[in-house]
Scaffold this active site. Structure first.
Site, PDB file in Angstrom:
ATOM      1  N   SER A  94       0.433  -0.843  -0.263  1.00 24.61           N
ATOM      2  CA  SER A  94      -0.051   0.434  -0.200  1.00 24.61           C
ATOM      3  C   SER A  94       0.625   1.407   0.283  1.00 24.61           C
ATOM      4  CB  SER A  94      -1.095   0.182   1.013  1.00 24.61           C
ATOM      5  OG  SER A  94      -0.314   0.455   2.492  1.00 24.61           O
ATOM      6  N   GLU A 220      -2.634  -3.112  16.869  1.00 22.88           N
ATOM      7  CA  GLU A 220      -3.119  -3.728  15.973  1.00 22.88           C
ATOM      8  C   GLU A 220      -4.085  -2.066  15.730  1.00 22.88           C
ATOM      9  OE1 GLU A 220      -3.594  -7.242  13.458  1.00 22.88           O
ATOM     10  OE2 GLU A 220      -4.129  -7.360  15.424  1.00 22.88           O
ATOM     11  N   GLY A 224      -8.819  -3.885  12.073  1.00 23.66           N
ATOM     12  CA  GLY A 224      -7.969  -5.617  11.543  1.00 23.66           C
ATOM     13  C   GLY A 224      -7.275  -6.272  12.345  1.00 23.66           C
ATOM     14  N   ASP A 226      -6.623  -9.094  12.706  1.00 21.08           N
ATOM     15  CA  ASP A 226      -6.505 -10.716  12.954  1.00 21.08           C
ATOM     16  C   ASP A 226      -5.496 -11.004  12.712  1.00 21.08           C
ATOM     17  OD1 ASP A 226      -4.184 -10.444  10.082  1.00 21.08           O
ATOM     18  OD2 ASP A 226      -5.270  -8.494  10.216  1.00 21.08           O
ATOM     19  N   SER A 321       7.068   3.793  13.050  1.00 17.75           N
ATOM     20  CA  SER A 321       7.618   2.935  12.208  1.00 17.75           C
ATOM     21  C   SER A 321       7.414   3.766  10.802  1.00 17.75           C
ATOM     22  CB  SER A 321       5.983   2.041  12.090  1.00 17.75           C
ATOM     23  OG  SER A 321       4.489   2.504  11.652  1.00 17.75           O
TER      24      SER A 321
END
Length: 346
Positions: A94, A220, A224, A226, A321
């Site tokens: 992305s 997270e 999202g 997961d 990040s």
């Protein structure tokens, strides 16, 4: 409750022959010397008072191309032999891994093709093209980037360098925590943003080796989650195109490498919602005067929202990040939120 068609849980077959060790991270660190920046570790008295901890921010927003992803991409591409370099490389992303592969390929004289969603942040699309890569966009509602990349790699004979589920990528990302602990000293907790968990896995391995007892926390976006559900259930969960401002964490699932590494090395996984994430990002902009993108603020958001109970005086590392912000899009988002009566903290 997530709609059932957006989530599934499947058994993940282990791949014991493929893993990442601290020795891999040390080797990656040597390859990165003279190529990656040794990014600064910043502190804030205001944030220490707010959290009751001593907090050290590893600022990968100051890394080459603006994110930690350069570490893994350059490490992986630098290990390719001459034949693979001649055929070129292919990846999907992305934005930040796209830029990282494009820049690394440019530095190493390798042709790069990048598959990006057609709604990727404009700043990341433009930067990827600016590094000389060929960018192909796709409609994520009609196909998956993984399937498209596998097809193209087979047809064109190119080397596929995935954004997280790759030994050399994980090892390269782990050098961020290696540097943080070398510069700040031992840590009690380490908060790391999590998408496919290449960064989280690598950093958790480095922390376990250099700061035994350090508890690595993966963070997270709630939309999202997961990896969080996978971690807590022991079964791999997936999510399809989660709607979150953390575009760098819109990965569909953990990988065959990162899932077992997360299970082995990570202490806990938590989530934050988009409003909490936006609050944290604006706070970092205003108080620390650093440009941080939404995904880059995940770890800070979990810290500020007290998602983990910290003993007073705990030594805490936070991975910032990246800083590749689509400023116009974020400003529009902030304006819409203020119009509905939600304001970020001063």
């Amino acid at each position: 409750m997530r709609p059932p068609d957006r989530d599934s849980a499947v058994a993940l077959e282990p791949e014991p022959a493929a893993t990442v060790t601290y020795a891999d991270i040390e080797a990656a660190a040597q390859r990165l010397v003279g190529h990656a920046h040794r990014t600064p570790v910043l502190t804030s008295r205001t944030i220490d008072l707010r959290t009751g901890a001593k907090v050290y921010f590893k600022c990968e927003n100051f890394q080459r191309m603006g994110a930690f992803k350069f570490r893994g991409a350059f490490n992986a591409l630098s290990r390719l032999d001459s034949a693979a370099r001649a055929r070129g490389v292919l990846t999907y992303s992305s934005g930040n891994h796209a830029q990282a592969v494009a820049l690394s390929a440019q530095m190493l004289g390798i042709a790069a093709t990048i598959i990006m969603p057609d709604d990727a942040p404009a700043v990341k699309l433009e930067a990827t093209r600016g590094y000389g890569a060929v960018v192909l966009t796709y409609d994520k509602t009609r196909t998956t980037r993984e399937a498209l990349a596998r097809q193209m790699a087979t047809e064109r004979g190119m080397t596929l360098v995935p954004p997280y589920d790759h030994v050399d990528v994980i090892a390269g990302q782990g050098t961020a925590a290696k540097e943080l602990i070398e510069d700040a000293g031992t840590l009690d907790y380490l908060f790391v943003c999590t998408g496919g968990a290449g960064l989280t896995s690598g950093c958790a391995i480095a922390a376990a080796h250099l700061s035994p007892g350090c508890r690595t926390i993966g963070v997270e976006p709630a939309a999202g989650d997961d990896a969080t559900r996978s971690f807590k259930t022991g079964t791999l969960h997936t999510v399809d195109n989660p709607e979150t401002i953390a575009d760098g964490a819109r990965t569909p699932s953990l990988g065959t490498l990162t899932f077992p590494l997360i299970q082995r090395y990570v202490y806990d996984m938590v989530t934050v919602d988009d409003d909490q994430l936006l609050d944290a990002m604006i706070y970092l902009w205003e108080r620390m005067k650093i440009v941080v993108e939404p995904t880059g603020a995940l770890g800070a958001a979990a810290l500020f929202e007290r998602k983990v109970h910290l003993p007073r005086g705990a030594r805490v590392g936070v991975l910032i990040s990246g800083g590749n912000v689509d400023v116009r899009a974020i400003c529009a988002l902030i304006a819409r939120r203020e119009a509905r009566g939600r304001f970020a903290p001063a």
